[in-house]
Design a protein around this motif. Structure first.
Motif, PDB file in Angstrom:
ATOM      1  N   GLY A  21     -61.936 -14.500   1.155  1.00 37.49           N
ATOM      2  CA  GLY A  21     -62.247 -15.894   1.437  1.00 37.49           C
ATOM      3  C   GLY A  21     -61.018 -16.773   1.461  1.00 37.49           C
ATOM      4  N   ALA A  22     -60.106 -16.539   0.518  1.00 38.58           N
ATOM      5  CA  ALA A  22     -58.878 -17.330   0.468  1.00 38.58           C
ATOM      6  C   ALA A  22     -58.006 -17.061   1.677  1.00 38.58           C
ATOM      7  N   LEU A  23     -57.911 -15.802   2.078  1.00 40.53           N
ATOM      8  CA  LEU A  23     -57.077 -15.457   3.230  1.00 40.53           C
ATOM      9  C   LEU A  23     -57.640 -16.072   4.509  1.00 40.53           C
ATOM     10  N   ALA A  24     -58.958 -16.030   4.674  1.00 39.64           N
ATOM     11  CA  ALA A  24     -59.585 -16.641   5.853  1.00 39.64           C
ATOM     12  C   ALA A  24     -59.387 -18.164   5.844  1.00 39.64           C
ATOM     13  N   ARG A  25     -59.493 -18.760   4.673  1.00 38.74           N
ATOM     14  CA  ARG A  25     -59.311 -20.216   4.560  1.00 38.74           C
ATOM     15  C   ARG A  25     -57.871 -20.603   4.887  1.00 38.74           C
ATOM     16  N   PHE A  26     -56.915 -19.765   4.468  1.00 36.68           N
ATOM     17  CA  PHE A  26     -55.512 -19.987   4.810  1.00 36.68           C
ATOM     18  C   PHE A  26     -55.328 -19.972   6.321  1.00 36.68           C
ATOM     19  N   TYR A  27     -55.885 -18.957   6.992  1.00 40.05           N
ATOM     20  CA  TYR A  27     -55.740 -18.874   8.445  1.00 40.05           C
ATOM     21  C   TYR A  27     -56.449 -20.035   9.135  1.00 40.05           C
ATOM     22  N   ALA A  28     -57.569 -20.478   8.576  1.00 38.59           N
ATOM     23  CA  ALA A  28     -58.272 -21.631   9.165  1.00 38.59           C
ATOM     24  C   ALA A  28     -57.388 -22.874   9.127  1.00 38.59           C
ATOM     25  N   ALA A  29     -56.621 -23.022   8.047  1.00 40.34           N
ATOM     26  CA  ALA A  29     -55.755 -24.196   7.914  1.00 40.34           C
ATOM     27  C   ALA A  29     -54.535 -24.135   8.814  1.00 40.34           C
ATOM     28  N   LEU A  30     -54.264 -22.980   9.404  1.00 45.81           N
ATOM     29  CA  LEU A  30     -53.178 -22.879  10.380  1.00 45.81           C
ATOM     30  C   LEU A  30     -53.562 -23.504  11.714  1.00 45.81           C
ATOM     31  N   ILE A  31     -54.868 -23.487  12.024  1.00 53.58           N
ATOM     32  CA  ILE A  31     -55.293 -23.919  13.357  1.00 53.58           C
ATOM     33  C   ILE A  31     -56.129 -25.196  13.339  1.00 53.58           C
ATOM     34  N   GLY A  32     -56.445 -25.691  12.164  1.00 50.30           N
ATOM     35  CA  GLY A  32     -57.245 -26.910  12.075  1.00 50.30           C
ATOM     36  C   GLY A  32     -57.215 -27.459  10.664  1.00 50.30           C
ATOM     37  N   GLU A  33     -57.890 -28.558  10.461  1.00 54.44           N
ATOM     38  CA  GLU A  33     -57.891 -29.207   9.154  1.00 54.44           C
ATOM     39  C   GLU A  33     -58.965 -28.614   8.262  1.00 54.44           C
ATOM     40  N   VAL A  34     -58.582 -28.269   7.041  1.00 53.64           N
ATOM     41  CA  VAL A  34     -59.510 -27.739   6.038  1.00 53.64           C
ATOM     42  C   VAL A  34     -59.447 -28.654   4.820  1.00 53.64           C
ATOM     43  N   GLY A  92     -58.927 -31.748   4.628  1.00 51.39           N
ATOM     44  CA  GLY A  92     -57.808 -32.674   4.741  1.00 51.39           C
ATOM     45  C   GLY A  92     -56.437 -32.033   4.819  1.00 51.39           C
ATOM     46  N   VAL A  93     -56.384 -30.701   4.821  1.00 51.88           N
ATOM     47  CA  VAL A  93     -55.104 -29.991   4.861  1.00 51.88           C
ATOM     48  C   VAL A  93     -54.985 -29.191   6.150  1.00 51.88           C
ATOM     49  N   ARG A  94     -53.893 -29.411   6.853  1.00 51.00           N
ATOM     50  CA  ARG A  94     -53.571 -28.567   8.008  1.00 51.00           C
ATOM     51  C   ARG A  94     -52.134 -28.094   7.835  1.00 51.00           C
ATOM     52  N   LEU A  95     -51.912 -26.780   7.967  1.00 49.81           N
ATOM     53  CA  LEU A  95     -50.608 -26.198   7.671  1.00 49.81           C
ATOM     54  C   LEU A  95     -49.651 -26.185   8.858  1.00 49.81           C
ATOM     55  N   LEU A  96     -50.159 -26.067  10.073  1.00 48.88           N
ATOM     56  CA  LEU A  96     -49.302 -26.038  11.252  1.00 48.88           C
ATOM     57  C   LEU A  96     -49.690 -27.159  12.209  1.00 48.88           C
ATOM     58  N   ALA A  97     -48.704 -27.898  12.671  1.00 52.28           N
ATOM     59  CA  ALA A  97     -48.957 -28.880  13.721  1.00 52.28           C
ATOM     60  C   ALA A  97     -49.345 -28.135  14.993  1.00 52.28           C
ATOM     61  N   ALA A 124     -48.262 -28.080  18.010  1.00 56.79           N
ATOM     62  CA  ALA A 124     -47.147 -27.492  18.754  1.00 56.79           C
ATOM     63  C   ALA A 124     -46.582 -26.269  18.032  1.00 56.79           C
ATOM     64  N   THR A 125     -46.534 -26.315  16.717  1.00 56.91           N
ATOM     65  CA  THR A 125     -46.042 -25.176  15.943  1.00 56.91           C
ATOM     66  C   THR A 125     -47.012 -24.010  16.053  1.00 56.91           C
ATOM     67  N   MET A 126     -48.296 -24.309  16.041  1.00 55.83           N
ATOM     68  CA  MET A 126     -49.302 -23.259  16.198  1.00 55.83           C
ATOM     69  C   MET A 126     -49.147 -22.548  17.537  1.00 55.83           C
ATOM     70  N   GLU A 127     -48.906 -23.316  18.586  1.00 60.65           N
ATOM     71  CA  GLU A 127     -48.729 -22.704  19.899  1.00 60.65           C
ATOM     72  C   GLU A 127     -47.470 -21.842  19.928  1.00 60.65           C
ATOM     73  N   ALA A 128     -46.423 -22.290  19.242  1.00 57.68           N
ATOM     74  CA  ALA A 128     -45.203 -21.481  19.173  1.00 57.68           C
ATOM     75  C   ALA A 128     -45.448 -20.192  18.404  1.00 57.68           C
ATOM     76  N   ALA A 129     -46.293 -20.256  17.376  1.00 58.02           N
ATOM     77  CA  ALA A 129     -46.572 -19.085  16.551  1.00 58.02           C
ATOM     78  C   ALA A 129     -47.279 -17.990  17.339  1.00 58.02           C
ATOM     79  N   ARG A 130     -48.110 -18.386  18.312  1.00 59.54           N
ATOM     80  CA  ARG A 130     -48.859 -17.365  19.037  1.00 59.54           C
ATOM     81  C   ARG A 130     -48.279 -17.072  20.429  1.00 59.54           C
ATOM     82  N   ALA A 131     -47.121 -17.624  20.723  1.00 63.85           N
ATOM     83  CA  ALA A 131     -46.453 -17.321  21.985  1.00 63.85           C
ATOM     84  C   ALA A 131     -45.736 -15.972  21.869  1.00 63.85           C
ATOM     85  N   GLU A 132     -45.881 -15.141  22.868  1.00 65.81           N
ATOM     86  CA  GLU A 132     -45.302 -13.795  22.829  1.00 65.81           C
ATOM     87  C   GLU A 132     -43.781 -13.835  22.828  1.00 65.81           C
ATOM     88  N   GLU A 133     -43.173 -13.152  21.842  1.00 62.17           N
ATOM     89  CA  GLU A 133     -41.726 -13.030  21.739  1.00 62.17           C
ATOM     90  C   GLU A 133     -41.260 -11.617  22.065  1.00 62.17           C
TER      91      GLU A 133
END
Length: 248
Positions: free
Chosen positions: A134-147, A149-154, A156-165
């Motif tokens: 549950g904690a791990l899923a909640r962490f990932y949820a906060a990467l892509i949206g607000e949980v 009141g907390v959002r971990l990635l803006a 633009a940063t989220m899009e950079a995180a999932r762009a193929e390198e």
């Protein structure tokens, strides 16, 4: 730091099972003055109320809530050579003491007992995070949206995180892999929810990822160690059910 590259930079890629964590830890220390474990505890776990630790506190260890992890498979110690020739499977490569695969996974030699309290209490950013599903899923949820009141990635940063390198034959895992900036991307090696998903499998079978396109976060954890490195069939059966529930 003085080691010569195993191939010309930019011509290939290979998974770093341990060294990537130390590199990130040093970046966190230089920017914040704190180690990754301390920073995660105060800036991520506490605001989101997560049962998630990098460096398990004695107080939590005393509660007896942490499962016992399975033992890692043994393999010969590296002899000092380096072989980068192709192997048929990651298992065959891992069993070769001088393969790039074995040398990468044996960066800590001998590897400590995962159930040792001293190991659990140590912050090793690439290998000993401890969390509930549950904690791990909640962490990932906060990467892509607000949980709460907390959002971990803006965004633009989220899009950079999932762009193929990098993509293609992985010199360490001996399969085709796709990576963004630290995250593994959806692909044949580790199918996630869809093309836009980003996350990572864990040693022995766990899996966590976020899918911005469906606003979905997923996590599966287990203490039942398997030799799978990427697409564990237990996690994949759950991903398949989730995909079906979302009509994807």
């Amino acid at each position: 730091a003085a080691q010569a590259p195993a191939w010309e930079p930019g011509t290939a890629h290979g998974y770093h099972p341990l060294t990537y964590g130390w590199l990130l830890d040093e970046l966190v220390r230089r920017v914040t003055g704190r180690g990754a474990g301390e920073w995660i505890a105060s800036e991520i776990a506490a605001p989101l109320g997560l049962d998630l630790w990098l460096g398990l506190p004695d107080s939590v260890a005393a509660e007896g809530r942490v499962g016992r992890a399975g033992r890692l498979p043994s393999a010969p110690e590296p002899t000092g050579g380096l072989r980068v020739r192709a192997k048929r499977s990651v298992t065959a490569a891992y069993d070769d003491p001088d393969s790039l695969t074995r040398r990468a996974f044996a960066a800590i030699t001998p590897f400590p007992d995962q159930n040792d309290p001293a190991y659990r209490a140590t912050a090793l950013p690439a290998t000993n995070g401890i969390a509930t599903a549950g904690a791990l899923a909640r962490f990932y949820a906060a990467l892509i949206g607000e949980v709460d009141g907390v959002r971990l990635l803006a965004p633009a940063t989220m899009e950079a995180a999932r762009a193929e390198e990098s993509a293609g034959p992985d010199r360490t895992l001996v399969i085709n892999t796709r990576f963004g900036l630290g995250y593994m991307l959806h692909g044949t090696a580790s199918p996630l929810l869809g093309p836009g998903s980003f996350g990572h499998p864990g040693r022995g079978g766990p899996l966590g990822f976020a899918d911005p396109d469906t606003a979905t976060a997923f996590a599966y954890v287990t203490n039942g160690y398997r030799k799978t490195v990427t697409a564990d069939p237990r996690a994949q059966s759950l991903v398949k059910a989730l995909r079906s529930a979302l009509s994807l």
